[in-house]
Scaffold this active site. Structure first.
Site, PDB file in Angstrom:
ATOM      1  N   GLY A 131       0.527  -1.239  -0.018  1.00  0.00           N
ATOM      2  CA  GLY A 131       0.142  -0.018  -0.128  1.00  0.00           C
ATOM      3  C   GLY A 131       0.656   1.278  -0.060  1.00  0.00           C
ATOM      4  O   GLY A 131       0.227   2.410   0.189  1.00  0.00           O
ATOM      5  N   TRP A 145       2.112   2.856  -2.535  1.00  0.00           N
ATOM      6  CA  TRP A 145       1.721   4.068  -3.649  1.00  0.00           C
ATOM      7  C   TRP A 145       0.668   4.568  -2.923  1.00  0.00           C
ATOM      8  O   TRP A 145       0.404   5.904  -3.328  1.00  0.00           O
ATOM      9  CB  TRP A 145       1.737   3.242  -4.911  1.00  0.00           C
ATOM     10  CG  TRP A 145       3.063   3.080  -5.717  1.00  0.00           C
ATOM     11  CD1 TRP A 145       4.303   2.716  -5.092  1.00  0.00           C
ATOM     12  CD2 TRP A 145       3.028   2.894  -6.741  1.00  0.00           C
ATOM     13  NE1 TRP A 145       5.135   2.528  -5.948  1.00  0.00           N
ATOM     14  CE2 TRP A 145       4.611   2.481  -7.078  1.00  0.00           C
ATOM     15  CE3 TRP A 145       2.478   2.713  -8.035  1.00  0.00           C
ATOM     16  CZ2 TRP A 145       5.055   2.388  -8.468  1.00  0.00           C
ATOM     17  CZ3 TRP A 145       2.795   2.594  -9.285  1.00  0.00           C
ATOM     18  CH2 TRP A 145       4.344   2.258  -9.520  1.00  0.00           C
ATOM     19  N   ASP A 178      -5.759  -5.003  -5.117  1.00  0.00           N
ATOM     20  CA  ASP A 178      -4.731  -6.095  -4.978  1.00  0.00           C
ATOM     21  C   ASP A 178      -5.389  -7.351  -4.939  1.00  0.00           C
ATOM     22  O   ASP A 178      -6.479  -7.484  -4.360  1.00  0.00           O
ATOM     23  CB  ASP A 178      -3.639  -6.007  -4.105  1.00  0.00           C
ATOM     24  CG  ASP A 178      -2.462  -6.693  -4.288  1.00  0.00           C
ATOM     25  OD1 ASP A 178      -1.576  -5.954  -4.919  1.00  0.00           O
ATOM     26  OD2 ASP A 178      -2.262  -7.892  -4.226  1.00  0.00           O
ATOM     27  N   ASP A 234      -8.743 -10.536  -8.027  1.00  0.00           N
ATOM     28  CA  ASP A 234      -7.657 -10.773  -9.060  1.00  0.00           C
ATOM     29  C   ASP A 234      -7.940 -10.088 -10.180  1.00  0.00           C
ATOM     30  O   ASP A 234      -9.206 -10.064 -10.768  1.00  0.00           O
ATOM     31  CB  ASP A 234      -7.667 -12.333  -9.373  1.00  0.00           C
ATOM     32  CG  ASP A 234      -6.796 -12.682 -10.434  1.00  0.00           C
ATOM     33  OD1 ASP A 234      -6.214 -11.897 -11.246  1.00  0.00           O
ATOM     34  OD2 ASP A 234      -6.392 -13.755 -10.698  1.00  0.00           O
ATOM     35  N   ASP A 275       1.668  -1.189 -10.450  1.00  0.00           N
ATOM     36  CA  ASP A 275       3.027  -1.845 -10.068  1.00  0.00           C
ATOM     37  C   ASP A 275       2.867  -3.279  -9.933  1.00  0.00           C
ATOM     38  O   ASP A 275       3.474  -3.957  -9.420  1.00  0.00           O
ATOM     39  CB  ASP A 275       3.426  -1.296  -8.589  1.00  0.00           C
ATOM     40  CG  ASP A 275       4.731  -1.461  -8.165  1.00  0.00           C
ATOM     41  OD1 ASP A 275       5.430  -1.252  -9.140  1.00  0.00           O
ATOM     42  OD2 ASP A 275       5.161  -1.243  -7.041  1.00  0.00           O
ATOM     43  N   LYS A 286       4.426  -0.434 -14.353  1.00  0.00           N
ATOM     44  CA  LYS A 286       5.925  -1.315 -14.249  1.00  0.00           C
ATOM     45  C   LYS A 286       5.829  -2.258 -15.348  1.00  0.00           C
ATOM     46  O   LYS A 286       4.909  -3.113 -15.977  1.00  0.00           O
ATOM     47  CB  LYS A 286       5.895  -2.062 -13.056  1.00  0.00           C
ATOM     48  CG  LYS A 286       6.960  -2.955 -12.786  1.00  0.00           C
ATOM     49  CD  LYS A 286       7.411  -3.135 -11.495  1.00  0.00           C
ATOM     50  CE  LYS A 286       6.537  -4.249 -10.742  1.00  0.00           C
ATOM     51  NZ  LYS A 286       7.187  -3.991  -9.307  1.00  0.00           N
TER      52      LYS A 286
HETATM   53  C1  SAM Z   1       5.470  -4.790  -6.225  1.00  0.00           C
HETATM   54  S1  SAM Z   1       3.903  -5.158  -5.397  1.00  0.00           S
HETATM   55  C2  SAM Z   1       3.151  -3.598  -5.479  1.00  0.00           C
HETATM   56  C3  SAM Z   1       3.777  -2.620  -4.314  1.00  0.00           C
HETATM   57  C4  SAM Z   1       2.907  -1.359  -4.002  1.00  0.00           C
HETATM   58  N1  SAM Z   1       2.924  -0.636  -5.330  1.00  0.00           N
HETATM   59  C5  SAM Z   1       3.212  -0.657  -2.953  1.00  0.00           C
HETATM   60  O1  SAM Z   1       3.667   0.488  -3.133  1.00  0.00           O
HETATM   61  O2  SAM Z   1       3.344  -1.182  -1.669  1.00  0.00           O
HETATM   62  C6  SAM Z   1       3.007  -5.909  -6.773  1.00  0.00           C
HETATM   63  C7  SAM Z   1       1.592  -6.413  -6.377  1.00  0.00           C
HETATM   64  O3  SAM Z   1       1.016  -6.633  -7.501  1.00  0.00           O
HETATM   65  C8  SAM Z   1      -0.244  -7.530  -7.220  1.00  0.00           C
HETATM   66  N2  SAM Z   1      -0.684  -8.323  -8.382  1.00  0.00           N
HETATM   67  C9  SAM Z   1      -0.008  -9.324  -9.097  1.00  0.00           C
HETATM   68  N3  SAM Z   1      -0.824  -9.869 -10.090  1.00  0.00           N
HETATM   69  C10 SAM Z   1      -2.151  -9.346  -9.476  1.00  0.00           C
HETATM   70  C11 SAM Z   1      -3.435  -9.617 -10.074  1.00  0.00           C
HETATM   71  N4  SAM Z   1      -3.836 -10.631 -11.098  1.00  0.00           N
HETATM   72  N5  SAM Z   1      -4.278  -8.870  -9.678  1.00  0.00           N
HETATM   73  C12 SAM Z   1      -4.302  -7.844  -8.594  1.00  0.00           C
HETATM   74  N6  SAM Z   1      -3.161  -7.818  -8.257  1.00  0.00           N
HETATM   75  C13 SAM Z   1      -1.900  -8.485  -8.568  1.00  0.00           C
HETATM   76  C14 SAM Z   1       0.607  -8.402  -6.099  1.00  0.00           C
HETATM   77  O4  SAM Z   1      -0.329  -9.210  -5.177  1.00  0.00           O
HETATM   78  C15 SAM Z   1       1.535  -7.608  -5.446  1.00  0.00           C
HETATM   79  O5  SAM Z   1       0.841  -7.059  -4.336  1.00  0.00           O
END
Ligand code: SAM
Length: 206
Positions: free
Chosen positions: A60, A62, A80, A96, A121, A161
């Site tokens: 969280g 961002w 997320d 998802d 991200d 990203k």
């Molecule tokens: C690098 S982390 C994000 C960090 C976040 N920007 C922060 O500042 O805290 C990437 C996130 O993408 C989420 N993610 C990946 N695939 C996803 C999907 N299909 N649906 C929702 N979230 C997804 C992961 O669960 C993970 O929490």
């Protein structure tokens, strides 16, 4: 490389990482915030009152940063697959993003007034099979772009990203046809050795 060697390296890197030290002394939940902050300081992404959709938002940081930047008159929707601790002023959707029900939930929360920015991200769980991982990454990017096309107001922006690899050049071309300016961003907090970078697509042509 054995799992224990790679975790040892990860721990050594974490110990030396200035952003890890900095984030521990802050109220932010992840060092990822410094990537967004640097891009924002350079490119002036956010303004008070904006509506921002944060995809792949857990844990969280961002969303914390964006909520501060858009202020009480703004709106932040964080999505997320993982659950997230609440953040003041942020609507959290757990689901998802590849599932229609999650997208519908997101669209309902955005409502008719649309959005000014979509930021993502999101990164898929890495299996280590490079082609399969890249295909999953590109799929998430296409879905983020689809959402942006549906909800961005005229002039809206998209930040995502990306991992350098197959499909990225074509994706960038697709963005160039839809947005006025497309740039690659590699903030200092994004590790040099990582294939990760960000694409910023500004001013959607509607
Ligand atoms: C690098 S982390 C994000 C960090 C976040 N920007 C922060 O500042 O805290 C990437 C996130 O993408 C989420 N993610 C990946 N695939 C996803 C999907 N299909 N649906 C929702 N979230 C997804 C992961 O669960 C993970 O929490």
């Amino acid at each position: 490389m054995s799992k224990s060697t790679s975790s040892k390296r990860w721990l050594q890197r974490q110990g030396k990482d200035p952003y890890v030290k900095k984030v521990r002394q802050s109220h932010y939940r992840s060092r990822a915030v410094y990537k967004l902050q640097e891009i924002d300081q350079k490119r002036k992404l956010f303004k008070p009152g904006q509506t921002v959709i944060d995809l792949g938002a857990a844990p969280g940081s961002w969303s914390q940063y964006v909520a501060e930047r858009v202020g009480a008159n703004g709106k932040v929707i964080a999505l997320d697959i993982l659950s997230m601790e609440p953040i003041e002023g942020v609507i959290i959707i757990e689901g998802d993003f590849t599932e229609q029900a999650t997208l519908d939930n997101c669209l309902t929360n955005i409502g008719n007034s649309g959005a000014d920015l979509v930021i993502s991200d999101m990164a898929p769980n890495i299996t280590g099979i490079r082609d399969a991982d890249q295909a999953k990454t590109m799929y998430l990017l296409e879905l983020a772009l689809d959402l942006a096309r549906q909800v961005l107001n005229p002039g809206g922006d998209l930040l995502m990203k990306v991992f350098e690899g197959a499909g990225v050049d074509d994706f960038r071309k697709e963005l160039s046809q839809l947005f006025q300016r497309v740039s690659n961003e590699k903030p200092a907090a994004s590790r040099d050795q990582s294939r990760e970078f960000y694409i910023l697509a500004r001013h959607i042509n509607i």
